[in-house]
Design an enzyme around this catalytic site. Structure first.
Site, PDB file in Angstrom:
ATOM      1  N   ARG A  47       0.811  -1.211   0.069  1.00  0.00           N
ATOM      2  CA  ARG A  47       0.129   0.029   0.005  1.00  0.00           C
ATOM      3  C   ARG A  47       0.760   1.244   0.170  1.00  0.00           C
ATOM      4  O   ARG A  47       0.591   2.175  -0.658  1.00  0.00           O
ATOM      5  CB  ARG A  47      -1.010   0.143   1.177  1.00  0.00           C
ATOM      6  CG  ARG A  47      -1.730   1.212   1.309  1.00  0.00           C
ATOM      7  CD  ARG A  47      -2.786   1.528   2.254  1.00  0.00           C
ATOM      8  NE  ARG A  47      -2.947   0.565   3.366  1.00  0.00           N
ATOM      9  CZ  ARG A  47      -1.931   0.777   4.554  1.00  0.00           C
ATOM     10  NH1 ARG A  47      -0.956   1.831   4.499  1.00  0.00           N
ATOM     11  NH2 ARG A  47      -2.086  -0.011   5.422  1.00  0.00           N
ATOM     12  N   TYR A  99     -14.417  18.767 -16.679  1.00  0.00           N
ATOM     13  CA  TYR A  99     -14.641  17.303 -16.703  1.00  0.00           C
ATOM     14  C   TYR A  99     -15.899  17.162 -16.078  1.00  0.00           C
ATOM     15  O   TYR A  99     -15.713  17.312 -14.618  1.00  0.00           O
ATOM     16  CB  TYR A  99     -13.500  16.686 -16.426  1.00  0.00           C
ATOM     17  CG  TYR A  99     -13.910  15.051 -16.553  1.00  0.00           C
ATOM     18  CD1 TYR A  99     -14.024  14.343 -17.529  1.00  0.00           C
ATOM     19  CD2 TYR A  99     -13.786  14.282 -15.273  1.00  0.00           C
ATOM     20  CE1 TYR A  99     -14.654  12.821 -17.338  1.00  0.00           C
ATOM     21  CE2 TYR A  99     -14.318  12.849 -15.164  1.00  0.00           C
ATOM     22  CZ  TYR A  99     -14.529  12.180 -16.173  1.00  0.00           C
ATOM     23  OH  TYR A  99     -14.837  10.863 -16.263  1.00  0.00           O
ATOM     24  N   ASP A 171      -5.291  19.614 -15.279  1.00  0.00           N
ATOM     25  CA  ASP A 171      -5.736  18.316 -15.822  1.00  0.00           C
ATOM     26  C   ASP A 171      -5.185  18.084 -17.222  1.00  0.00           C
ATOM     27  O   ASP A 171      -5.812  18.920 -18.279  1.00  0.00           O
ATOM     28  CB  ASP A 171      -7.157  18.112 -15.831  1.00  0.00           C
ATOM     29  CG  ASP A 171      -7.815  16.667 -16.404  1.00  0.00           C
ATOM     30  OD1 ASP A 171      -6.980  16.120 -16.809  1.00  0.00           O
ATOM     31  OD2 ASP A 171      -8.653  16.388 -15.985  1.00  0.00           O
ATOM     32  N   LYS A 196      -6.565   6.896 -20.048  1.00  0.00           N
ATOM     33  CA  LYS A 196      -6.783   7.352 -21.255  1.00  0.00           C
ATOM     34  C   LYS A 196      -5.405   7.224 -22.094  1.00  0.00           C
ATOM     35  O   LYS A 196      -5.198   6.213 -22.598  1.00  0.00           O
ATOM     36  CB  LYS A 196      -7.055   9.152 -21.398  1.00  0.00           C
ATOM     37  CG  LYS A 196      -8.312   9.188 -20.367  1.00  0.00           C
ATOM     38  CD  LYS A 196      -9.681   8.567 -20.540  1.00  0.00           C
ATOM     39  CE  LYS A 196     -10.643   8.697 -19.638  1.00  0.00           C
ATOM     40  NZ  LYS A 196     -10.988   9.965 -19.003  1.00  0.00           N
TER      41      LYS A 196
HETATM   42  C1  LIG Z   1     -11.548  10.378 -17.879  1.00  0.00           C
HETATM   43  C2  LIG Z   1     -11.076  11.679 -17.255  1.00  0.00           C
HETATM   44  C3  LIG Z   1     -10.965  12.021 -16.155  1.00  0.00           C
HETATM   45  C4  LIG Z   1     -11.329  11.025 -14.924  1.00  0.00           C
HETATM   46  O1  LIG Z   1     -10.402   9.910 -14.753  1.00  0.00           O
HETATM   47  P1  LIG Z   1     -10.883   8.443 -14.374  1.00  0.00           P
HETATM   48  O2  LIG Z   1      -9.576   7.554 -14.803  1.00  0.00           O
HETATM   49  O3  LIG Z   1     -11.829   8.299 -15.303  1.00  0.00           O
HETATM   50  O4  LIG Z   1     -11.302   8.506 -12.853  1.00  0.00           O
HETATM   51  C5  LIG Z   1     -10.562  13.160 -15.518  1.00  0.00           C
HETATM   52  N1  LIG Z   1     -10.298  14.214 -16.495  1.00  0.00           N
HETATM   53  C6  LIG Z   1     -10.397  14.027 -17.853  1.00  0.00           C
HETATM   54  C7  LIG Z   1     -10.205  15.157 -18.757  1.00  0.00           C
HETATM   55  C8  LIG Z   1     -10.873  12.652 -18.293  1.00  0.00           C
HETATM   56  O5  LIG Z   1     -11.045  12.520 -19.500  1.00  0.00           O
END
Ligand SMILES: *Cc1c(COP(=O)(O)O)cnc(C)c1O
Length: 373
Positions: A47, A99, A171, A196
């Site tokens: 962890r 988002y 982000d 992604k």
């Molecule tokens: C998918 C996404 C998130 C969230 O991420 P998860 O891995 O689904 O928790 C945050 N910001 C953007 C721009 C995203 O495309």
């Protein structure tokens, strides 16, 4: 070192015990203590620290040019960890088109917490300045944004956040470090949904937080990870790192193909509007050109007519898959307003595309037949 080389080498090496070129997966939850009671090899309990996670974190930090990184079980676990580190009464500035999961975390998970959030148009610097409060501690941006691909001037926001004595977080999921390096523009921390482009194969969920320098918020996020337990599994880290091997090549191909597809859609009579920062008509084109090396593999477009017209196009595609998420080898199409629900601000006739790694001629042919009356 160039990013292609960093992507292959950072954080890992040939396994000293066996010579394995591909990193082994360390599933062990616990590690041997030395006779003197120490853990000279650096690992005690998975962890808190695990070799696969440590490798991913080193690589993510190197890719963004950061000091340190933390890997989490999802992108939203990164956000959750950061919010948990704020103090009662703190104020957050976030983009009005953030988002949609961000609003779910702030309004759902943290609904009872004494935190204030203002959603503001991050492309309007006067509006951002006007929204600042003495208690503003976190300025969150997302560029390009989802799903309108709005472009935020990262250097300008970094400066404003510093003036506010707030920490800036970008982000950068859509851009990836291949196209944009927010830390070099003065941003304090970068976050990724590694689900992604980092993972890149639609087969693992994860998140990463990369810091340019030490801060109390990063240290608290580390506690949320190591003590709070918001950790990815060793196999998740291994899959994400394997995806990173090819990240620069995938993202460049996806950007080039998205540019071609945006051009095709912009010239199509059944398309009302295309949102892609690589088009000269996009309002963020100039800023994107200045701060990014290419414009990314995501775009959206509005089908002439109603929501039904857009849903009908999504129903006719053969190669694109109707699915949420992005950044994998399979091209995806999504009617965002349906996903985002009744409070959505997304135009009802908008379809979002994640351009995968198929040949762009085939993708264009698929869109052409789907758009034909
Ligand atoms: C998918 C996404 C998130 C969230 O991420 P998860 O891995 O689904 O928790 C945050 N910001 C953007 C721009 C995203 O495309």
């Amino acid at each position: 070192m160039k990013i292609e080389t960093t992507a292959i080498h950072a954080g890992r090496g040939i396994d000293p015990a066996t010579g394995a070129v591909a990193m082994p997966i360390y599933l062990s939850s616990t590690f041997e203590r030395d006779p003197d009671g120490e853990y000279a090899r650096g690992y005690a309990y998975s962890r808190e620290r695990n070799p696969n996670r440590a490798a991913l974190e080193k690589c993510a930090a190197a890719l963004e040019g950061g000091k340190e990184a933390l890997a989490f079980a999802s992108g939203l676990a990164v956000l959750t960890a950061l919010i948990q580190g704020l103090e009662p009464g703190d104020h957050i500035l976030a983009p009005d088109d953030v988002y949609y999961g961000f609003r779910k975390v702030l309004g759902g998970v943290f609904a009872k917490w004494p935190l204030e959030v203002t959603y503001v148009d991050m492309t309007d610097l006067d509006a951002v300045r006007a929204a600042a409060r003495p208690a503003t501690r976190l300025v969150w941006i997302e560029t390009p944004s989802n799903p309108l691909l709005k472009i935020t001037d990262v250097a300008a926001i970094a400066r404003l956040a510093r003036e506010m004595n707030a920490i800036s977080v970008c982000d950068s999921t859509f851009a990836t470090p291949v196209l944009l390096r927010p830390l070099e523009h003065g941003i304090d921390m970068v976050m990724h949904s590694t689900t992604k482009y980092f993972g890149g194969h639609s087969d693992v969920v994860g998140g990463a937080l990369i810091a340019k320098h030490d801060s109390y918020l990063f240290e608290r996020a580390r506690k949320a990870q190591q003590h709070g337990g918001a950790v990815p599994s060793p196999f998740d880290c291994w899959l994400t790192l394997r995806g990173i091997d090819t990240l620069p090549y995938r993202v460049r191909a996806q950007s080039a193909h998205a540019q071609l597809i945006a051009g095709f859609l912009a010239a199509h009579p059944a398309v009302e509007r295309v949102h892609y920062p690589g088009l000269a008509t996009h309002p963020g084109h100039a800023v994107a050109k200045e701060q990014m090396s290419a414009f990314g593999g995501m775009l959206s477009f509005q089908v002439s007519g109603s929501a039904e017209a857009a849903i009908a196009v999504a129903a006719k595609v053969q190669l694109f898959t109707r699915a949420t998420s992005l950044g994998g080898g399979h091209s995806l199409v999504e009617h965002r307003a349906s996903v985002e629900g009744p409070q959505t601000r997304t135009p009802p006739n908008l379809l979002r595309l994640s351009i995968g790694l198929e040949h762009p001629d085939d993708l264009i042919a698929d869109l052409e037949q789907a758009l034909a009356q």
